[in-house]
Design a protein around this motif. Structure first.
Motif, mmCIF file in Angstrom:
data_model
loop_
_atom_site.group_PDB
_atom_site.id
_atom_site.type_symbol
_atom_site.label_atom_id
_atom_site.label_comp_id
_atom_site.label_asym_id
_atom_site.label_seq_id
_atom_site.Cartn_x
_atom_site.Cartn_y
_atom_site.Cartn_z
ATOM 1 N N GLY A 143 0.822 -1.199 0.000
ATOM 2 C CA GLY A 143 0.000 0.000 0.000
ATOM 3 C C GLY A 143 0.857 1.251 0.000
ATOM 4 N N ASP A 144 0.314 2.316 0.588
ATOM 5 C CA ASP A 144 1.051 3.583 0.639
ATOM 6 C C ASP A 144 1.523 3.848 2.062
ATOM 7 O OD1 ASP A 144 2.152 5.786 -0.611
ATOM 8 O OD2 ASP A 144 0.398 7.057 -0.315
ATOM 9 N N GLY A 145 2.097 2.791 2.668
ATOM 10 C CA GLY A 145 2.607 2.919 4.027
ATOM 11 C C GLY A 145 3.983 3.552 4.040
ATOM 12 N N ILE A 146 4.690 3.379 5.143
ATOM 13 C CA ILE A 146 5.960 4.063 5.346
ATOM 14 C C ILE A 146 7.036 3.632 4.354
ATOM 15 C CG2 ILE A 146 6.855 2.402 7.027
ATOM 16 C CD1 ILE A 146 7.930 4.854 8.608
ATOM 17 N N VAL A 147 6.935 2.409 3.822
ATOM 18 C CA VAL A 147 7.952 1.909 2.898
ATOM 19 C C VAL A 147 7.890 2.628 1.551
ATOM 20 C CG1 VAL A 147 8.762 -0.118 1.617
ATOM 21 C CG2 VAL A 147 8.052 -0.353 4.002
ATOM 22 N N LEU A 148 6.684 2.878 1.036
ATOM 23 C CA LEU A 148 6.536 3.431 -0.311
ATOM 24 C C LEU A 148 6.119 4.899 -0.339
ATOM 25 C CD1 LEU A 148 4.731 0.461 -2.130
ATOM 26 C CD2 LEU A 148 7.171 0.966 -2.026
ATOM 27 N N SER A 149 5.612 5.421 0.762
ATOM 28 C CA SER A 149 5.139 6.814 0.765
ATOM 29 C C SER A 149 6.309 7.791 0.731
ATOM 30 C CB SER A 149 4.272 7.080 2.000
ATOM 31 O OG SER A 149 5.022 6.873 3.183
ATOM 32 N N GLU A 150 6.009 9.036 0.377
ATOM 33 C CA GLU A 150 7.032 10.077 0.310
ATOM 34 C C GLU A 150 6.465 11.388 0.848
ATOM 35 O OE1 GLU A 150 10.043 9.836 -3.076
ATOM 36 O OE2 GLU A 150 8.211 9.212 -4.084
ATOM 37 N N LYS A 153 3.433 12.903 3.877
ATOM 38 C CA LYS A 153 2.786 11.684 4.369
ATOM 39 C C LYS A 153 3.817 10.762 5.021
ATOM 40 C CE LYS A 153 -0.370 8.027 2.952
ATOM 41 N NZ LYS A 153 -1.204 7.490 1.859
ATOM 42 N N TRP A 154 4.986 10.617 4.391
ATOM 43 C CA TRP A 154 6.042 9.784 4.960
ATOM 44 C C TRP A 154 6.471 10.337 6.319
ATOM 45 C CZ3 TRP A 154 11.096 10.744 6.450
ATOM 46 C CH2 TRP A 154 11.864 9.621 6.737
ATOM 47 N N VAL A 155 6.606 11.657 6.413
ATOM 48 C CA VAL A 155 7.021 12.299 7.664
ATOM 49 C C VAL A 155 6.014 12.005 8.769
ATOM 50 C CG1 VAL A 155 7.413 14.512 8.811
ATOM 51 C CG2 VAL A 155 8.314 14.133 6.514
ATOM 52 N N LYS A 156 4.722 12.111 8.445
ATOM 53 C CA LYS A 156 3.661 11.855 9.421
ATOM 54 C C LYS A 156 3.699 10.409 9.914
ATOM 55 C CE LYS A 156 -0.417 13.467 8.413
ATOM 56 N NZ LYS A 156 -1.793 13.587 7.820
ATOM 57 N N LEU A 157 3.824 9.464 8.984
ATOM 58 C CA LEU A 157 3.861 8.046 9.356
ATOM 59 C C LEU A 157 5.136 7.706 10.110
ATOM 60 C CD1 LEU A 157 2.472 6.430 6.069
ATOM 61 C CD2 LEU A 157 1.243 6.821 8.213
ATOM 62 N N ARG A 158 6.243 8.349 9.731
ATOM 63 C CA ARG A 158 7.523 8.092 10.406
ATOM 64 C C ARG A 158 7.477 8.584 11.856
ATOM 65 N NH1 ARG A 158 12.804 6.463 8.921
ATOM 66 N NH2 ARG A 158 13.879 6.296 10.915
ATOM 67 N N LYS A 159 6.823 9.718 12.093
ATOM 68 C CA LYS A 159 6.709 10.246 13.455
ATOM 69 C C LYS A 159 5.927 9.285 14.339
ATOM 70 C CE LYS A 159 7.114 15.226 12.632
ATOM 71 N NZ LYS A 159 6.390 16.539 12.634
#
Length: 388
Positions: A143-150, A153-159
């Motif tokens: 999906g568009d989780g932390i592995v593939l997002s940028e 959105k990536w910053v939000k999921l990484r936090k």
């Protein structure tokens, strides 16, 4: 006169059909022949060579053949695993140099193995290197989780992920470390019953990591988590088995292979499993059995899903995708890392002795505590791993 009138639309239709077929054929040949040949020529003019592009399938047949050949016979336990894991990389590096172009169907892939260039690309300070566009199957898997997002959105999921596994959060979630220790003790007890017998440690570590992730990050039972892991693992096997199978563009919209149907069914079942976990956690929170939605990763994701602040809020798809990322990527990477470490220690017995001595001196026969683990020097020293 009537015949002439009827013939005109027929001629017009035939001309339109011919032109449509011609346009489709030109676009198809441009994609699978002219564009790859042009890219290959341009890269060669810049000093980047590689195996010759083969019409339609690129180098996939060569790669599949090399992999089948190397894995059809037993291999020695050596530290240098590239020839076995990626025999095509190993072979083509010898022929074309550290950097070369290979072909996945008509899609060019620039392979970089020169350390300084790899370092430059991974640092990506000026964001010149976006994440690779993946196949539709991998997109469905992660999906568009932390592995593939940028981006944002990536910053939000990484936090969210950082917060879940930060030292203070681990202390708040007091059951996390005891759950890890309990899972490890169960595995070691199982090993004691196999004394003197061969153990498949990769399978054992997969069970261990799946149990730890299920209990500490999602608050689910081992069986519930294992069911999700089994489905995700099967999806990865389907992708792996068909990784070098090149399809005619667009054919999948009209004809689905049996593995495509199985893949989609697994995707739906995994989504249903996470929805059930979500409903159970929400029910427990409503009954007051939890502090909010909990302090583990799943609880933090649910908090973000229900957050009224749009800057912190995540969608239902984001929540499910992030769960899939941590279930799959977290387990696979952890199990592989543990297996690799044990393999290295079995090869380099001198470091095995040093690590064992340090652990016994610091802990004796006691169970290691979270705070005292940080005092390990040899075990946690990155330079030790590099020296392997």
């Amino acid at each position: 006169m009537v015949l002439a009138t009827m013939a005109n639309p027929l001629i017009y239709f035939s001309i339109c059909l011919f032109l449509s077929i011609l346009i489709i054929l030109v676009k198809f040949l441009n994609k699978v022949w002219w564009t790859p040949i042009r890219i290959q020529s341009l890269m060669k003019s810049q000093g980047i060579e590689g195996p010759t592009y083969r019409f339609l399938h690129g180098n996939t047949k060569e790669i599949s053949s090399m992999i089948r050949k190397i894995r059809s016979s037993p291999q020695e336990l050596l530290h240098h695993t590239l020839p076995m894991v990626h025999p095509h990389f190993h072979s083509w590096i010898q022929i074309y140099g550290m950097n070369f172009v290979q072909w996945y169907g008509p899609q060019a892939q620039l392979i970089i193995t020169e350390p300084e260039l790899v370092k430059q690309i991974l640092s990506n300070k000026d964001r010149s290197y976006p994440k690779t566009k993946v196949s539709s199957e991998i997109k469905k898997l992660l999906g568009d989780g932390i592995v593939l997002s940028e981006g944002e959105k990536w910053v939000k999921l990484r936090k969210l992920a950082n917060h879940a596994f930060h030292g203070e959060s681990v202390k708040v979630n007091s059951c996390m470390v005891p759950e890890m220790i309990a899972s490890l003790e169960i595995m070691l007890e199982r090993w004691r019953h196999h004394h003197g017998k061969e153990i498949d440690i990769f399978s054992e570590f997969k069970i261990l990591t799946s149990e730890v992730i299920s209990r500490t990050s999602f608050g689910s039972s081992y069986l519930e988590g294992q069911h999700v892991f089994d489905m995700l693992t099967r999806m990865t096997h389907i992708i792996s088995e068909n990784n070098y199978r090149v399809r005619i563009p667009g054919i999948g919209k009209f004809v689905k292979a049996s593995y495509d149907i199985e893949f989609e069914n697994l995707e739906a079942k995994i989504r249903e499993s996470f929805m059930n976990m979500m409903k159970k956690r929400e029910k427990d929170a409503m009954l007051g059995e939890l502090d909010g939605y909990g302090h583990d990763l799943f609880g933090l994701l649910l908090n973000a899903y229900h957050d009224s602040d749009e800057t912190r809020k995540i969608s239902l798809d984001d929540l499910i995708d992030q769960c899939k990322n941590f279930y799959l990527a977290g387990q696979e990477t952890s199990a592989s890392a543990l297996t690799w470490i044990v393999f290295l220690l079995s090869v380099h017995t001198d470091w095995q002795d040093k690590a064992r001595k340090e652990v016994l001196e610091l802990f004796g026969q006691q169970i290691p505590s979270q705070d005292r683990i940080a005092k390990l020097r040899i075990v946690s020293n990155h330079s030790t791993m590099a020296s392997f």
